[in-house]
Design a protein around this motif. Structure first.
Motif, PDB file in Angstrom:
ATOM      1  N   LEU A 347       0.821  -1.207   0.000  1.00 52.68           N
ATOM      2  CA  LEU A 347       0.000   0.000   0.000  1.00 52.68           C
ATOM      3  C   LEU A 347       0.862   1.268   0.000  1.00 52.68           C
ATOM      4  O   LEU A 347       1.933   1.316   0.634  1.00 52.68           O
ATOM      5  CB  LEU A 347      -0.916   0.047   1.243  1.00 52.68           C
ATOM      6  CG  LEU A 347      -1.782  -1.188   1.520  1.00 52.68           C
ATOM      7  CD1 LEU A 347      -1.044  -2.139   2.474  1.00 52.68           C
ATOM      8  CD2 LEU A 347      -3.125  -0.803   2.113  1.00 52.68           C
ATOM      9  N   GLY A 348       0.386   2.269  -0.732  1.00 54.95           N
ATOM     10  CA  GLY A 348       0.958   3.602  -0.696  1.00 54.95           C
ATOM     11  C   GLY A 348      -0.068   4.580  -0.160  1.00 54.95           C
ATOM     12  O   GLY A 348      -1.245   4.504  -0.534  1.00 54.95           O
ATOM     13  N   VAL A 349       0.341   5.497   0.730  1.00 56.12           N
ATOM     14  CA  VAL A 349      -0.594   6.396   1.404  1.00 56.12           C
ATOM     15  C   VAL A 349      -0.152   7.844   1.197  1.00 56.12           C
ATOM     16  O   VAL A 349       1.050   8.159   1.271  1.00 56.12           O
ATOM     17  CB  VAL A 349      -0.655   6.090   2.921  1.00 56.12           C
ATOM     18  CG1 VAL A 349      -1.650   7.016   3.608  1.00 56.12           C
ATOM     19  CG2 VAL A 349      -1.014   4.649   3.163  1.00 56.12           C
ATOM     20  N   GLY A 350      -1.120   8.719   0.957  1.00 59.55           N
ATOM     21  CA  GLY A 350      -0.834  10.150   0.826  1.00 59.55           C
ATOM     22  C   GLY A 350      -2.025  10.984   1.231  1.00 59.55           C
ATOM     23  O   GLY A 350      -3.161  10.496   1.246  1.00 59.55           O
ATOM     24  N   THR A 351      -1.751  12.256   1.552  1.00 56.79           N
ATOM     25  CA  THR A 351      -2.812  13.176   1.979  1.00 56.79           C
ATOM     26  C   THR A 351      -2.811  14.407   1.083  1.00 56.79           C
ATOM     27  O   THR A 351      -1.741  14.963   0.763  1.00 56.79           O
ATOM     28  CB  THR A 351      -2.609  13.598   3.449  1.00 56.79           C
ATOM     29  OG1 THR A 351      -2.664  12.435   4.270  1.00 56.79           O
ATOM     30  CG2 THR A 351      -3.689  14.572   3.895  1.00 56.79           C
ATOM     31  N   PHE A 352      -3.998  14.848   0.714  1.00 54.46           N
ATOM     32  CA  PHE A 352      -4.148  16.023  -0.145  1.00 54.46           C
ATOM     33  C   PHE A 352      -4.066  17.280   0.718  1.00 54.46           C
ATOM     34  O   PHE A 352      -4.846  17.450   1.656  1.00 54.46           O
ATOM     35  CB  PHE A 352      -5.482  15.975  -0.874  1.00 54.46           C
ATOM     36  CG  PHE A 352      -5.629  17.003  -1.958  1.00 54.46           C
ATOM     37  CD1 PHE A 352      -5.138  16.758  -3.228  1.00 54.46           C
ATOM     38  CD2 PHE A 352      -6.233  18.221  -1.708  1.00 54.46           C
ATOM     39  CE1 PHE A 352      -5.257  17.698  -4.240  1.00 54.46           C
ATOM     40  CE2 PHE A 352      -6.372  19.164  -2.709  1.00 54.46           C
ATOM     41  CZ  PHE A 352      -5.873  18.905  -3.980  1.00 54.46           C
ATOM     42  N   THR A 353      -3.111  18.140   0.395  1.00 57.06           N
ATOM     43  CA  THR A 353      -2.928  19.388   1.142  1.00 57.06           C
ATOM     44  C   THR A 353      -2.836  20.551   0.167  1.00 57.06           C
ATOM     45  O   THR A 353      -2.915  20.381  -1.047  1.00 57.06           O
ATOM     46  CB  THR A 353      -1.637  19.318   1.985  1.00 57.06           C
ATOM     47  OG1 THR A 353      -0.517  19.152   1.096  1.00 57.06           O
ATOM     48  CG2 THR A 353      -1.681  18.143   2.968  1.00 57.06           C
ATOM     49  N   GLN A 354      -2.619  21.744   0.734  1.00 53.58           N
ATOM     50  CA  GLN A 354      -2.530  22.952  -0.095  1.00 53.58           C
ATOM     51  C   GLN A 354      -1.334  22.912  -1.039  1.00 53.58           C
ATOM     52  O   GLN A 354      -1.318  23.605  -2.060  1.00 53.58           O
ATOM     53  CB  GLN A 354      -2.430  24.183   0.810  1.00 53.58           C
ATOM     54  CG  GLN A 354      -3.738  24.507   1.531  1.00 53.58           C
ATOM     55  CD  GLN A 354      -3.602  25.739   2.420  1.00 53.58           C
ATOM     56  OE1 GLN A 354      -2.530  26.037   2.936  1.00 53.58           O
ATOM     57  NE2 GLN A 354      -4.700  26.454   2.605  1.00 53.58           N
ATOM     58  N   GLU A 355      -0.339  22.095  -0.722  1.00 53.57           N
ATOM     59  CA  GLU A 355       0.855  22.013  -1.560  1.00 53.57           C
ATOM     60  C   GLU A 355       0.540  21.555  -2.983  1.00 53.57           C
ATOM     61  O   GLU A 355       1.306  21.825  -3.914  1.00 53.57           O
ATOM     62  CB  GLU A 355       1.862  21.049  -0.925  1.00 53.57           C
ATOM     63  CG  GLU A 355       2.372  21.511   0.429  1.00 53.57           C
ATOM     64  CD  GLU A 355       3.320  20.490   1.051  1.00 53.57           C
ATOM     65  OE1 GLU A 355       3.707  19.542   0.322  1.00 53.57           O
ATOM     66  OE2 GLU A 355       3.656  20.636   2.228  1.00 53.57           O
ATOM     67  N   TYR A 356      -0.579  20.870  -3.150  1.00 59.18           N
ATOM     68  CA  TYR A 356      -0.927  20.341  -4.476  1.00 59.18           C
ATOM     69  C   TYR A 356      -1.671  21.367  -5.332  1.00 59.18           C
ATOM     70  O   TYR A 356      -2.004  21.079  -6.490  1.00 59.18           O
ATOM     71  CB  TYR A 356      -1.760  19.068  -4.329  1.00 59.18           C
ATOM     72  CG  TYR A 356      -0.949  17.913  -3.771  1.00 59.18           C
ATOM     73  CD1 TYR A 356      -0.012  17.257  -4.556  1.00 59.18           C
ATOM     74  CD2 TYR A 356      -1.115  17.512  -2.448  1.00 59.18           C
ATOM     75  CE1 TYR A 356       0.734  16.202  -4.040  1.00 59.18           C
ATOM     76  CE2 TYR A 356      -0.369  16.456  -1.925  1.00 59.18           C
ATOM     77  CZ  TYR A 356       0.551  15.812  -2.726  1.00 59.18           C
ATOM     78  OH  TYR A 356       1.290  14.782  -2.210  1.00 59.18           O
ATOM     79  N   ASN A 357      -1.977  22.539  -4.758  1.00 58.84           N
ATOM     80  CA  ASN A 357      -2.613  23.633  -5.515  1.00 58.84           C
ATOM     81  C   ASN A 357      -3.880  23.205  -6.256  1.00 58.84           C
ATOM     82  O   ASN A 357      -4.129  23.608  -7.404  1.00 58.84           O
ATOM     83  CB  ASN A 357      -1.610  24.221  -6.525  1.00 58.84           C
ATOM     84  CG  ASN A 357      -0.411  24.838  -5.834  1.00 58.84           C
ATOM     85  OD1 ASN A 357      -0.558  25.535  -4.821  1.00 58.84           O
ATOM     86  ND2 ASN A 357       0.773  24.584  -6.363  1.00 58.84           N
TER      87      ASN A 357
END
Length: 388
Positions: A347-357
């Motif tokens: 599994l790969g995990v990530g979170t959507f934040t403001q850095e992704y514009n």
């Protein structure tokens, strides 16, 4: 212009026939749905029954007129039972057949006795009224107890039409002896009100049933468009729509959401060893485990092949990582095919934040790279996306 009872009875019959045409169309269009044919037969029987009433006074032979009275009463009564049976079967439930056969038999006995042996208009009508009320109560019971979310609006609509129909039938049962009504074609307020109510509530009930059919058609088409046929999870297209909604919510509230991308380790080897049927079984088994261990607000999709994507609304990176690890452990401890096929997931995990514009693609690339890193590190593990 004031309509007489005969004309109104023909109107009721004509309305039932016209609605039957629509129901017949749906019957041939949706053969896999149960109950439509039975309901349609009920509508046609009702139409024929009401058509027989204005014909009787035109006949010179009293025996034929008597037979038509018996037949008309029986057709109308059995139509009410068939409405209920049709609705119950459409809900994919088994109707209490013995009860309805017994009810139909009692009605038959009442009509035979009080038509041919002892001519009593009021008791004949009471038989029809209470057979109808009992049938309607069964329909309401099944519609409420076994209601489907996709059929909620039409189920409520039909229930309301049944309830008002019961109220008017009870009104008729009370008023018939009080007004000393002797025949349906007798032009008095009780009969006129009854025919108008039948015209109205038959129309509403039939409309509700047609609504129910169209709602199920829409639901099934929507399921085909949004669900993966093998795993019964969202397909990639549907998940992309949910991701767009989640990004829009993030832009409004700045509440983060997380994604988990996973796939089955050595899935090609499973297919080569056990066959593609067992490979499909593994994917179904995995889907079941994931659904049982995800939260109600989480969304699971088959992203492609043996790869799945999980959307975790209002979830930060650490919470997503803990959940992913729990999923990995649960899969490892529960082999597929009754414990005969052992498999693991990475599994790969990530979170959507403001850095992704506001762009989703960089996050998807990041968690895909994290998944690839988990594979490179030996599989059966969770890796966080590097830039989250």
């Amino acid at each position: 212009m004031r309509l007489d009872i005969s004309t109104m009875s023909v109107m009721v019959s004509a309305a039932s026939i016209l609605q039957s045409i629509t129901l017949i169309f749906f019957f041939f269009l949706t053969r896999k749905y149960q109950g439509i044919g039975i309901y349609t037969i009920g509508t046609l029987l009702s139409a024929l029954g009401f058509l027989l009433f204005p014909i009787r006074p035109l006949l010179s032979n009293p025996l034929i007129a008597l037979n038509l009275r018996f037949l008309g009463n029986l057709l109308i009564t059995y139509a009410q039972i068939l409405y209920t049976v049709g609705i119950i079967k459409f809900l994919n439930k088994k109707p209490p057949s013995f009860f309805f056969i017994a009810l139909a038999s009692v009605c038959l006995v009442i009509q035979v006795y009080f038509v041919y042996i002892k001519n009593d208009f009021i008791i004949r009508n009471m038989g029809i009224i209470f057979t109808s009320i009992i049938s309607y109560c069964w329909a309401i019971y099944f519609l409420i107890k076994f209601r489907e979310k996709s059929l909620y609006a039409s189920s409520v609509f039909i229930c309301i039409s049944f309830i008002f129909n019961i109220i008017f039938l009870l009104f008729r049962a009370i008023m018939l002896p009080l007004t000393n009504t002797k025949a349906l074609l007798e032009s008095n307020s009780v009969n006129i009100t009854t025919i108008w109510s039948i015209f109205l509530f038959d129309y509403l009930r039939n409309t509700g049933f047609i609504m129910m059919i169209t709602q199920r058609l829409y639901h099934d088409v929507n399921q085909l468009a949004t669900l993966d046929f093998l795993t019964n999870t969202f397909n990639r297209r549907a998940m992309q729509q949910y991701l767009e909604h989640e990004i829009a919510r993030f832009n409004r509230s700045q509440i983060p959401f997380s994604l988990i991308m996973l796939d089955v380790d050595y899935f090609k080897l499973i297919n080569d060893t056990y066959g593609h049927d067992r490979g499909d079984l593994v994917l179904k088994h995995l889907t079941t485990i994931l659904k049982e261990n995800l939260r109600s607000q989480d969304l699971l999709s088959r992203w492609g092949g043996e790869e799945f994507l999980i959307l975790l609304p209002q979830t930060n990176l650490q919470e997503a990582f803990l959940l992913a690890n729990r999923l990995r452990t649960t899969v490892e401890e529960n082999p597929a095919n009754e414990g005969l096929i052992y498999y693991t997931i990475s599994l790969g995990v990530g979170t959507f934040t403001q850095e992704y514009n506001g762009a989703l693609t960089p996050l998807l690339i990041a968690i895909d790279q994290a998944l690839y890193q988990a594979k490179q590190n030996g599989r059966n593990q969770v890796i966080k996306a590097s830039n989250c």
